[in-house]
Design a protein around this motif. Structure first.
Motif, PDB file in Angstrom:
ATOM      1  N   CYS A 124       0.806  -1.231   0.000  1.00 43.93           N
ATOM      2  CA  CYS A 124       0.000   0.000   0.000  1.00 43.93           C
ATOM      3  C   CYS A 124       0.836   1.276   0.000  1.00 43.93           C
ATOM      4  N   ASP A 125       2.158   1.157  -0.124  1.00 45.54           N
ATOM      5  CA  ASP A 125       3.086   2.290  -0.195  1.00 45.54           C
ATOM      6  C   ASP A 125       3.121   3.170   1.051  1.00 45.54           C
ATOM      7  N   THR A 126       2.671   2.669   2.191  1.00 45.53           N
ATOM      8  CA  THR A 126       2.768   3.415   3.439  1.00 45.53           C
ATOM      9  C   THR A 126       4.226   3.521   3.839  1.00 45.53           C
ATOM     10  N   ARG A 127       4.620   4.684   4.351  1.00 44.38           N
ATOM     11  CA  ARG A 127       6.000   4.902   4.792  1.00 44.38           C
ATOM     12  C   ARG A 127       5.999   5.168   6.293  1.00 44.38           C
ATOM     13  N   PRO A 140       1.341  -0.534   9.389  1.00 43.03           N
ATOM     14  CA  PRO A 140       0.241  -0.200  10.283  1.00 43.03           C
ATOM     15  C   PRO A 140      -1.119  -0.182   9.575  1.00 43.03           C
ATOM     16  N   ASP A 141      -1.125  -0.074   8.246  1.00 44.71           N
ATOM     17  CA  ASP A 141      -2.378  -0.017   7.501  1.00 44.71           C
ATOM     18  C   ASP A 141      -2.866  -1.385   7.036  1.00 44.71           C
ATOM     19  N   GLY A 158      -0.711  -4.556   7.343  1.00 44.97           N
ATOM     20  CA  GLY A 158      -0.095  -5.687   8.019  1.00 44.97           C
ATOM     21  C   GLY A 158       1.001  -6.401   7.243  1.00 44.97           C
ATOM     22  N   ALA A 159       1.354  -5.931   6.061  1.00 44.82           N
ATOM     23  CA  ALA A 159       2.406  -6.561   5.256  1.00 44.82           C
ATOM     24  C   ALA A 159       3.787  -6.250   5.845  1.00 44.82           C
ATOM     25  N   LYS A 160       4.763  -7.085   5.527  1.00 43.30           N
ATOM     26  CA  LYS A 160       6.140  -6.817   5.948  1.00 43.30           C
ATOM     27  C   LYS A 160       6.651  -5.604   5.193  1.00 43.30           C
ATOM     28  N   MET A 161       7.399  -4.767   5.888  1.00 41.39           N
ATOM     29  CA  MET A 161       7.926  -3.545   5.303  1.00 41.39           C
ATOM     30  C   MET A 161       9.275  -3.828   4.626  1.00 41.39           C
ATOM     31  N   LEU A 162       9.684  -2.944   3.721  1.00 38.68           N
ATOM     32  CA  LEU A 162      10.982  -3.007   3.048  1.00 38.68           C
ATOM     33  C   LEU A 162      11.734  -1.715   3.342  1.00 38.68           C
ATOM     34  N   ARG A 163      13.039  -1.808   3.490  1.00 36.14           N
ATOM     35  CA  ARG A 163      13.850  -0.613   3.717  1.00 36.14           C
ATOM     36  C   ARG A 163      14.034   0.125   2.403  1.00 36.14           C
ATOM     37  N   GLU A 164      13.716   1.400   2.406  1.00 33.73           N
ATOM     38  CA  GLU A 164      13.863   2.213   1.204  1.00 33.73           C
ATOM     39  C   GLU A 164      15.314   2.207   0.749  1.00 33.73           C
TER      40      GLU A 164
END
Length: 72
Positions: free
Chosen positions: A20-23, A38-39, A41-47
């Motif tokens: 969802c491109d949340t940062r 937080p929106d 629940g997916a795992k985040m990636l480091r920019e």
């Protein structure tokens, strides 16, 4: 074989959700892949990380093969 250290990205930066491109701000000592969006629940990636670059390349190939797909 050259080993890459996890600390190469340094302090600061952002964690980005591939769905969802949340940062969110990166927290020192906590890998972005251990953070959950937080929106959605997916795992985040480091920019700017290797995994983020792979994701961007995959998205670019997907858009080239399906030009009718619009970006969200």
């Amino acid at each position: 074989m050259v080993l890459r250290r996890k600390q190469e990205m340094g302090a600061g930066g952002s964690c980005i959700c591939p769905k969802c491109d949340t940062r969110i701000a990166h927290q020192n000592g906590v890998p972005c892949q251990e953070e959950r969006c937080p929106d959605c629940g997916a795992k985040m990636l480091r920019e700017g990380s290797y995994h983020h670059q792979l994701f961007q390349e995959k998205q670019a190939r997907k858009q080239q093969s399906d030009p009718d797909t619009s970006e969200k």
